[in-house]
Design an enzyme around this catalytic site. Sequence first.
Site, PDB file in Angstrom:
ATOM      1  N   LYS A   4       0.839  -1.199   0.000  1.00 54.45           N
ATOM      2  CA  LYS A   4       0.000   0.000   0.000  1.00 54.45           C
ATOM      3  C   LYS A   4       0.875   1.250   0.000  1.00 54.45           C
ATOM      4  O   LYS A   4       1.768   1.403   0.827  1.00 54.45           O
ATOM      5  CB  LYS A   4      -0.906   0.018   1.234  1.00 54.45           C
ATOM      6  CG  LYS A   4      -1.847   1.222   1.280  1.00 54.45           C
ATOM      7  CD  LYS A   4      -2.890   1.070   2.355  1.00 54.45           C
ATOM      8  CE  LYS A   4      -2.472   1.588   3.698  1.00 54.45           C
ATOM      9  NZ  LYS A   4      -2.451   3.061   3.827  1.00 54.45           N
ATOM     10  N   ASP A   8      -3.511   4.297  -1.886  1.00 49.11           N
ATOM     11  CA  ASP A   8      -4.449   4.747  -0.851  1.00 49.11           C
ATOM     12  C   ASP A   8      -4.401   6.271  -0.733  1.00 49.11           C
ATOM     13  O   ASP A   8      -3.817   6.811   0.199  1.00 49.11           O
ATOM     14  CB  ASP A   8      -4.072   4.070   0.474  1.00 49.11           C
ATOM     15  CG  ASP A   8      -5.053   4.379   1.590  1.00 49.11           C
ATOM     16  OD1 ASP A   8      -6.193   4.786   1.288  1.00 49.11           O
ATOM     17  OD2 ASP A   8      -4.675   4.215   2.762  1.00 49.11           O
ATOM     18  N   LYS A  45      -7.349   8.132  -1.049  1.00 52.59           N
ATOM     19  CA  LYS A  45      -8.677   8.527  -0.527  1.00 52.59           C
ATOM     20  C   LYS A  45      -9.245   9.735  -1.265  1.00 52.59           C
ATOM     21  O   LYS A  45      -9.473  10.792  -0.677  1.00 52.59           O
ATOM     22  CB  LYS A  45      -8.599   8.800   0.980  1.00 52.59           C
ATOM     23  CG  LYS A  45      -8.179   7.588   1.782  1.00 52.59           C
ATOM     24  CD  LYS A  45      -8.277   7.843   3.278  1.00 52.59           C
ATOM     25  CE  LYS A  45      -7.869   6.636   4.104  1.00 52.59           C
ATOM     26  NZ  LYS A  45      -6.443   6.282   4.000  1.00 52.59           N
ATOM     27  N   HIS A 104     -11.625  12.421  -2.792  1.00 48.89           N
ATOM     28  CA  HIS A 104     -12.893  12.994  -2.314  1.00 48.89           C
ATOM     29  C   HIS A 104     -13.078  14.336  -3.021  1.00 48.89           C
ATOM     30  O   HIS A 104     -12.475  15.338  -2.635  1.00 48.89           O
ATOM     31  CB  HIS A 104     -12.837  13.194  -0.789  1.00 48.89           C
ATOM     32  CG  HIS A 104     -14.143  13.574  -0.181  1.00 48.89           C
ATOM     33  ND1 HIS A 104     -14.306  13.755   1.175  1.00 48.89           N
ATOM     34  CD2 HIS A 104     -15.361  13.791  -0.730  1.00 48.89           C
ATOM     35  CE1 HIS A 104     -15.565  14.077   1.427  1.00 48.89           C
ATOM     36  NE2 HIS A 104     -16.221  14.118   0.281  1.00 48.89           N
ATOM     37  N   ASP A 105     -13.905  14.347  -4.085  1.00 48.47           N
ATOM     38  CA  ASP A 105     -14.075  15.571  -4.863  1.00 48.47           C
ATOM     39  C   ASP A 105     -15.364  15.417  -5.665  1.00 48.47           C
ATOM     40  O   ASP A 105     -16.104  14.438  -5.484  1.00 48.47           O
ATOM     41  CB  ASP A 105     -12.841  15.770  -5.771  1.00 48.47           C
ATOM     42  CG  ASP A 105     -12.546  17.247  -6.025  1.00 48.47           C
ATOM     43  OD1 ASP A 105     -13.486  17.999  -6.345  1.00 48.47           O
ATOM     44  OD2 ASP A 105     -11.368  17.638  -5.933  1.00 48.47           O
ATOM     45  N   THR A 152     -13.992  15.104 -11.234  1.00 51.74           N
ATOM     46  CA  THR A 152     -12.590  15.152 -10.806  1.00 51.74           C
ATOM     47  C   THR A 152     -12.143  13.812 -10.241  1.00 51.74           C
ATOM     48  O   THR A 152     -11.019  13.351 -10.515  1.00 51.74           O
ATOM     49  CB  THR A 152     -12.408  16.267  -9.754  1.00 51.74           C
ATOM     50  OG1 THR A 152     -12.848  17.485 -10.343  1.00 51.74           O
ATOM     51  CG2 THR A 152     -10.976  16.410  -9.311  1.00 51.74           C
ATOM     52  N   ARG A 177      -3.016  -6.178  14.723  1.00 44.96           N
ATOM     53  CA  ARG A 177      -1.875  -6.306  15.626  1.00 44.96           C
ATOM     54  C   ARG A 177      -1.712  -7.755  16.048  1.00 44.96           C
ATOM     55  O   ARG A 177      -2.689  -8.455  16.265  1.00 44.96           O
ATOM     56  CB  ARG A 177      -2.087  -5.422  16.879  1.00 44.96           C
ATOM     57  CG  ARG A 177      -1.991  -3.917  16.578  1.00 44.96           C
ATOM     58  CD  ARG A 177      -0.597  -3.550  16.108  1.00 44.96           C
ATOM     59  NE  ARG A 177      -0.446  -2.142  15.770  1.00 44.96           N
ATOM     60  CZ  ARG A 177      -0.589  -1.626  14.542  1.00 44.96           C
ATOM     61  NH1 ARG A 177      -0.932  -2.400  13.528  1.00 44.96           N
ATOM     62  NH2 ARG A 177      -0.403  -0.345  14.316  1.00 44.96           N
ATOM     63  N   GLN A 186      -2.963   2.529  17.407  1.00 41.00           N
ATOM     64  CA  GLN A 186      -4.136   1.720  17.044  1.00 41.00           C
ATOM     65  C   GLN A 186      -4.795   1.239  18.337  1.00 41.00           C
ATOM     66  O   GLN A 186      -4.181   0.548  19.143  1.00 41.00           O
ATOM     67  CB  GLN A 186      -3.735   0.514  16.181  1.00 41.00           C
ATOM     68  CG  GLN A 186      -3.184   0.875  14.816  1.00 41.00           C
ATOM     69  CD  GLN A 186      -4.250   1.296  13.810  1.00 41.00           C
ATOM     70  OE1 GLN A 186      -5.403   1.568  14.169  1.00 41.00           O
ATOM     71  NE2 GLN A 186      -3.871   1.392  12.545  1.00 41.00           N
ATOM     72  N   ARG A 240       3.205  -1.060  10.652  1.00 38.22           N
ATOM     73  CA  ARG A 240       4.301  -1.126  11.609  1.00 38.22           C
ATOM     74  C   ARG A 240       4.637  -2.530  12.114  1.00 38.22           C
ATOM     75  O   ARG A 240       5.826  -2.821  12.309  1.00 38.22           O
ATOM     76  CB  ARG A 240       4.021  -0.157  12.775  1.00 38.22           C
ATOM     77  CG  ARG A 240       4.180   1.288  12.342  1.00 38.22           C
ATOM     78  CD  ARG A 240       3.498   2.256  13.275  1.00 38.22           C
ATOM     79  NE  ARG A 240       2.057   2.185  13.143  1.00 38.22           N
ATOM     80  CZ  ARG A 240       1.206   2.950  13.825  1.00 38.22           C
ATOM     81  NH1 ARG A 240       1.682   3.841  14.692  1.00 38.22           N
ATOM     82  NH2 ARG A 240      -0.092   2.834  13.635  1.00 38.22           N
TER      83      ARG A 240
HETATM   84  O1  C5P Z   1       1.170   0.710  11.032  1.00 43.35           O
HETATM   85  P1  C5P Z   1      -0.242   0.248  10.970  1.00 43.35           P
HETATM   86  O2  C5P Z   1      -0.397  -1.269  10.865  1.00 43.35           O
HETATM   87  O3  C5P Z   1      -1.113   0.854  12.040  1.00 43.35           O
HETATM   88  O4  C5P Z   1      -0.743   0.821   9.554  1.00 43.35           O
HETATM   89  C1  C5P Z   1      -2.070   0.754   9.171  1.00 43.35           C
HETATM   90  C2  C5P Z   1      -2.255   1.409   7.843  1.00 43.35           C
HETATM   91  O5  C5P Z   1      -3.644   1.461   7.565  1.00 43.35           O
HETATM   92  C3  C5P Z   1      -1.740   2.838   7.762  1.00 43.35           C
HETATM   93  O6  C5P Z   1      -1.295   3.051   6.406  1.00 43.35           O
HETATM   94  C4  C5P Z   1      -2.966   3.674   8.049  1.00 43.35           C
HETATM   95  O7  C5P Z   1      -2.948   4.906   7.383  1.00 43.35           O
HETATM   96  C5  C5P Z   1      -4.078   2.800   7.471  1.00 43.35           C
HETATM   97  N1  C5P Z   1      -5.370   2.990   8.119  1.00 43.35           N
HETATM   98  C6  C5P Z   1      -5.581   2.796   9.484  1.00 43.35           C
HETATM   99  N2  C5P Z   1      -6.810   2.986  10.031  1.00 43.35           N
HETATM  100  C7  C5P Z   1      -7.809   3.357   9.271  1.00 43.35           C
HETATM  101  C8  C5P Z   1      -7.634   3.552   7.908  1.00 43.35           C
HETATM  102  C9  C5P Z   1      -6.381   3.362   7.355  1.00 43.35           C
HETATM  103  O8  C5P Z   1      -4.676   2.443  10.198  1.00 43.35           O
HETATM  104  N3  C5P Z   1      -8.990   3.504   9.821  1.00 43.35           N
END
Ligand code: C5P
Length: 234
Positions: free
Chosen positions: A32, A59, A61, A63-64, A68, A184, A193, A214
């Site tokens: 991503k 990714d 996102k 929005h327009d 567009t 996680r 998170q 992460r």
């Molecule tokens: O590092 P981590 O596993 O938290 O990354 C999650 C990814 O998913 C990041 O790119 C974050 O921007 C995206 N994301 C998120 N929660 C959301 C939507 C997108 O963590 N609600």
Amino acid sequence: MQNPVIVALDVPSPERALALAAELAPVVGAFKIGGELFTSAGPDIVRRLRDTGAAVFLDLKFHDIPNTVAQSVTAAVRLDIQMLTIHTSGGRAMMAAAETAATQAAAAAGRPAPLVLGVTVLTSMDEPALREIGVPATPAAQVERLGALAVQAGLRGLVCSPLEITALRRLLPAHVQLVTPGIRTGAEKADDQKRTLSPREALAAGANWLVIGRPIYAAPQPRAAAEQILASLA
Ligand code: C5P
């Protein structure tokens, strides 16, 4: 089973992103590219990742207004991406325009249409934050409303948090693909998170794809971390 792991390359430099991709490509399903990497590295990072054969989820996102968004989707499809995101709160006409643009641009390029994923309510928004922008609903109710509207508008996939998977699976047709961040494993340090599921739990609840950042890229050994996640799914 397809490999459901999408690694979020939330790193600022293209060199770091490409090094991670080279290390991880054999053991994950896609990568991503989000706002940070795209804004610093530009469309070239998408081309270079695609050149390695990896599937790419762009990714940004969108929005327009419908025209567009359709043109932005067309430009994304020309980069040969496999998934992209738009905001469902842009409304039915905007979502339909995005889906049509994805299908037409892919057909013109002789490729399968990418999955246009709808983002419903940002997980940073709680009920008071929704009220502040004039939405008198709980986040859960608003997610369901926007998810149903997205499917009516023709979208074939949604991004949702782990805690929304079960309700959306109950509500939506089975063909709708659910892509879930907030994953996680328990092995990593606590971070921002709050509401998470393990990879196995998220798939069991009905997710099709897991977006993991992460826990893989910030692990001491990213490839070993990804392999452990895959093993936990077997
Ligand atoms: O590092 P981590 O596993 O938290 O990354 C999650 C990814 O998913 C990041 O790119 C974050 O921007 C995206 N994301 C998120 N929660 C959301 C939507 C997108 O963590 N609600």
